[in-house]
Design an enzyme around this catalytic site. Structure first.
Site, short mmCIF file in Angstrom:
data_model
loop_
_atom_site.label_atom_id
_atom_site.label_comp_id
_atom_site.label_asym_id
_atom_site.label_seq_id
_atom_site.Cartn_x
_atom_site.Cartn_y
_atom_site.Cartn_z
N HIS A 77 41.29 37.55 24.83
CA HIS A 77 41.92 39.32 24.53
C HIS A 77 42.02 39.92 23.37
O HIS A 77 42.60 38.86 22.40
CB HIS A 77 43.76 39.33 26.05
CG HIS A 77 43.96 40.23 26.00
ND1 HIS A 77 45.07 41.33 25.45
CD2 HIS A 77 44.00 41.15 27.33
CE1 HIS A 77 45.11 41.91 26.14
NE2 HIS A 77 44.66 41.87 27.15
N LYS A 112 53.37 38.75 34.73
CA LYS A 112 52.06 38.19 34.84
C LYS A 112 52.89 37.20 35.71
O LYS A 112 51.50 36.28 36.30
CB LYS A 112 51.34 38.10 33.64
CG LYS A 112 50.44 38.77 32.76
CD LYS A 112 49.57 38.39 32.27
CE LYS A 112 48.94 39.85 30.66
NZ LYS A 112 48.22 40.74 31.68
C1 LIG Z 1 44.57 36.39 28.32
C2 LIG Z 1 45.75 37.48 28.07
N1 LIG Z 1 46.17 37.36 26.61
C3 LIG Z 1 47.07 38.41 26.18
C4 LIG Z 1 47.60 39.68 27.53
C5 LIG Z 1 48.44 40.24 26.36
O1 LIG Z 1 49.76 40.20 27.80
P1 LIG Z 1 50.33 41.82 27.97
O2 LIG Z 1 49.46 42.70 27.65
O3 LIG Z 1 51.53 41.33 28.61
O4 LIG Z 1 51.02 41.40 25.63
C6 LIG Z 1 46.61 39.26 28.89
C7 LIG Z 1 46.95 40.05 29.67
O5 LIG Z 1 46.61 41.16 29.53
C8 LIG Z 1 45.87 38.44 28.98
O6 LIG Z 1 45.36 38.85 29.99
#
Ligand SMILES: Cc1ncc(COP(=O)(O)O)c(C=O)c1O
Ligand SMILES: Cc1ncc(COP(=O)(O)O)c(C=O)c1O
Lengths: 427, 154, 427, 154
Positions: free
Chosen positions: C140, C243
């Site tokens: 991500h 989440k």
């Molecule tokens: C694998 C992964 N890492 C990091 C994130 C980032 O999460 P957040 O937007 O809550 O910081 C996400 C969320 O979309 C994710 O799916």
């Protein structure tokens, strides 16, 4: 809660202000139905964080019950509604602080983070060895430590605008302190200890003439005064929702577009990006460039409700109410010969954060004692250790007011201070 | 299906999507620009060939959803043969319409009329805007003698 | 809400799991009483953010109605209760991820900020020109851009562990990728696009042998799998409350104490300081050193309720449910010859985030269409642009499940995909 | 007033607060340490003079609330004349008591008994702990031959 709601409905819902009735306003805040040590809660710690009206809680409940989704990029109805709620508050904030552009309004965790973004992003790019950073002796740690660290990293000199015995800024040598080497002046519009309202307009003018930027720490002023940041021409403004009826976990950084556009983001991730490849990245446009990851969407939605509540009351009315109540409190405290009040004695020059000391009773013992009477005050250095030392004490007791406080609350405080003398056998 | 949906995916829009106009590469181009909707992944390439101040020919290639492809196709259809001034006016009207403004009475939108349905889908507006923004940026850059790389609608 | 609550009470309150009944669980989530375009909501976007059970909303309401105050340093009852609620969740998180020390658990805004803290604080102090940073091709943006920027700032080389055609990590040349120059390996335990569950235990062992640290992006794994970070020996772990049934605006950084202790804070202000003078400053101890300013207290309190809810269900049971439902979904989608599913075909090797493509219909058109049937899916690059390009597409449609999803939801999705073909006249 | 409050501010505690023991500076000190509760602003200075393994004399000066001052005063009273081993044991017992642990039956707390009331005021525990932590850290540093600067209870 039920009976509270019923009372609320009987009394006609959202407040409309012809006369400002804190007793009426209190009914909107469910926490005032609770007791502390068997006594009705008298909350005099709003400078730390304010209580929340039912409409803010309802907005949170509604958000999670009906709209909850991740913002932006979402094509489904919930995502659209969540995004709309989130962005609507941005627009509302932009209006609230004087009609700036929504893209100049960045959601942060709190005022602290807002100031850090400026110190890190703008600061590290623009401040050099030999430059000056100017703050005041009355700053909260949030508007002190980031600049102290910036001065360490860059070799710039950190200069302090001194305070007078009265707790006002000493502007007698301001032209020497803010000089042509000064890159930024960062100061609070209202002290969270002394209550002092600083002449930011004048200081901004001086700073701009010398070519320096100005950041206003509005954590205590935006909740309590009408603040028109556009009229002030401040370059940056930082404040927190939780100090103005809003939820925890959300704050605001306002910055002039021309500066924000040149600034590099300090946190990287989703939302703040326009295009990523394995070896390169392009930032998103304002304001999202500074909002990495999933934001506090529910917090933004609820902050919108808090702003609406304040607007319904009217910031001018709020200031008038607090001015009156501060005058009353200063009068009552002045009558107690064992109490020393810090900060300006003229209520026109200050807000309703009132730090004081008992000649004999330590602030912690006093706070513990008052708590058993249901009175919540704060004791300590209020995150302004250098100022506290300057006042010649190791800590103070602070009572701070907001829209729901009454003269009755102040009477209870004064009575409590008298009782404490008896309890600890100083009379 | 919901009326809003039918209003978005009108037959005419779907027809442009499935058989987009302006897909033939030009021999020679006077104006070139690329458009991007990074959050969607939509990408668009646009070339214009001029004849004096008239658009002689146009190439628009869009990789994207029905709305962005169809909008690009209608753009190609519409502006071919028009003067730059006329094109700028139409582009401004379409942009306004997509943002919820009224369309002046004296403007005949033709197929572009079908883009009206997009208004009800706020997140899809940028799909419909992509080709128009790319065009407007390209023309503005040309007027100012500026170089242009990529346009985005975000 | 009333009738929802009544149903809930009739059915016996908090779920106890002997058999895992998502239909029953759905009743705990007020959002499922709403309709979208006149249809019951079918929420298949939990990888973006999950819905919230009533108990989480009640905890927020209770926090603001009875305990709301600023944390730490407060001597009055409310401040004590607020602090207790805030710190209780820290302890709960520490247990939840395998029994680490509470001071190893830092509250952040979200997973993104947690990763940024490590990249900035640990990274800038420890990574040098010529070193290597290793991530994977399926990260991500939150676990990609911070490392890309760190590599730019330091001159370290950013290396990618590749993925196979099946969407698994290609470990064939892992000993070349993770070499003795590698300072840190940062990888997701579960892909938010492919659903792939990565063999983090194996990779951590390899990395540690080479002397490299490991950060696990647990944003998708901690909500869906039992994660014992102590057994894994990971050095850092990042995830987000929103989440996993929790509120927005709060996330977690776990780090081993020995590393966190050596790390410098990245945000400066109140709470994170032990002593400030005009010219010097001393940081507070862990975990507060990394928590500058007023934190998201209500968020922490409510996250505690979310964790309790998940624990009542049991993370093993949650995994089992999602495994079954993922298997079912893969089967139903495989039967649609116009749909191509990305990621592992073996449900044991993946979680329930399922990205797919229709041969003809663009993901955005598909998502808009499904939304009119009440089905919430996400379309786009899911903040993993490099991966999306690698898959040879510009975007995908993603359906992602959680504890409240049923086979019925999947049936609706499959039917919707068929209907879309008809609507857009591809059949 | 509430029972809890009376239990916190017992007469004996208030007496120690108003007339703290151990305020006389020592001519010569074998052990020196400073304590701080930064979030309160409480500050404490402690000096010990040894005679073999016995505490011959002690100086404790605390600027702080009733609880921290009284706790320091009782500490001075209690440890004077005791061996280092005895002192370490008492310090551990007090620390445990303040954290809610049971006090062994065979221990006679004397005035220190009055610190029990602090337990009901979690935020005040660190006030009562300040002098004890300063002492324990000083003794531990001495055993390890380490230098010590400041102790804090946070
Ligand atoms: C694998 C992964 N890492 C990091 C994130 C980032 O999460 P957040 O937007 O809550 O910081 C996400 C969320 O979309 C994710 O799916
Ligand atoms: C003047 C001032 N500045 C900054 C802050 C920091 O606010 P926050 O903790 O919400 O970041 C405060 C709050 O205590 C304050 O009073």
């Amino acid at each position: 809660m039920k009976s509270h709601r019923q009372i609320l409905e009987m009394s006609g819902g959202v407040p409309t202000v012809t006369s400002f009735k804190p007793e009426r306003i209190k009914l909107d805040f469910p926490i005032f139905t609770r007791t502390v040590h068997g006594k009705p809660l008298i909350y005099l710690d709003s400078a730390a964080t304010t209580q929340k009206p039912q409409v803010v809680l309802d907005t949170i409940e509604k958000y999670y019950s009906y709209q909850n989704a991740n913002v932006h990029r979402g094509l489904h109805t919930l995502a659209e509604e969540a995004t709309a709620a989130y962005e609507a508050t941005r627009t509302k904030v932009a209006e609230f602080i004087g009609g700036v552009k929504p893209e100049e309004v960045i959601f942060t965790r709190n005022a602290t983070e807002a100031i850090n973004i400026v110190a890190q992003s703008w600061g590290e790019a623009n401040v050099r060895h030999g430059d000056r950073i100017v703050i005041t002796q009355m700053e909260h740690h949030a508007n002190l430590v980031p600049w102290l660290m910036l001065s360490r990293k860059t070799g710039a000199k950190l200069k302090y605008i001194k305070i007078t015995g009265d707790g006002l800024l000493d502007l007698s040598d301001i032209d020497e302190i803010i000089d042509s080497r000064t890159k930024i002046v960062a100061l609070t519009q209202m002290s969270n200890v002394l209550g002092t309202i600083n002449p930011v307009e004048e200081i901004i003018e001086i700073a701009h003439k010398k070519g320096a930027m100005v950041l206003i720490d509005g954590a205590q002023s935006v909740p309590h005064l009408p603040v028109d940041i556009k009229a002030l021409h401040a370059d940056f403004l930082a404040f927190s929702a939780h100090k103005m009826l809003g939820p925890t976990g959300i704050g605001i950084l306002y910055g002039k577009q021309e500066f924000l556009e040149k600034m590099e983001p300090v946190t990287y991730g989703g939302e703040m990006i326009s295009d990523v490849r394995f070896e390169s990245v392009r930032w998103n446009t304002l304001p999202w460039k500074f909002e990495a990851g999933t934001p506090h969407i529910a917090g933004a939605a609820a902050f919108g409700a808090a702003l609406q509540y304040l607007q319904n009351l009217g910031m001018d009315n709020i200031r008038r109410h607090e001015l009156e109540l501060t005058a009353y409190a200063l009068e009552r405290l002045a009558a107690l010969d064992f109490i020393k009040v810090f900060g300006p004695t003229d209520p026109e020059k200050r807000g309703g954060a009132i730090a004081f000391a008992d000649n004999d009773i330590h602030p912690h013992d006093l706070a513990t004692f008052l708590d058993t009477l249901g009175i919540a005050v704060r004791a300590g250095h209020h995150c302004a250790q250098p100022l506290t030392k300057l006042l010649g004490v190791s800590s103070t007791t602070r009572a701070s007011i907001y829209i729901y406080n009454t003269t009755d609350d102040i009477d209870h405080l004064a009575d409590g201070l008298n009782e404490a003398r008896k309890y600890f056998r100083y009379v | 299906m919901s009326d809003d949906l039918n209003n978005l995916y009108r037959d005419i829009l779907m027809e442009h999507y499935k058989f987009p106009r302006g897909r033939k590469k030009l021999e020679h181009a006077d104006i070139h620009n690329e458009g991007q909707n990074p959050s969607c992944g939509d990408e668009l390439e646009m070339e214009l060939q001029l004849d004096g101040d008239k658009i002689k020919d146009i190439y628009v290639s869009c990789v994207g959803c029905a709305v962005s492809v169809a909008s690009g196709s209608m753009l190609a259809d519409t502006i071919k043969g028009k003067t730059l001034a006329e094109v700028k006016k139409i582009a401004a009207v379409i942009r306004g319409m997509l943002k919820g403004e009224d369309v002046p009475d004296n403007i005949d939108l033709g197929d572009l009329e079908s883009l009206r349905g997009v208004k009800k889908f706020p997140v899809r507006i940028k799909c419909a805007l992509l080709s128009w923004t790319t065009l407007i940026d390209a023309l503005a850059a040309r007027e100012q003698g500026a170089e242009i790389r990529t346009s985005t609608t975000e």
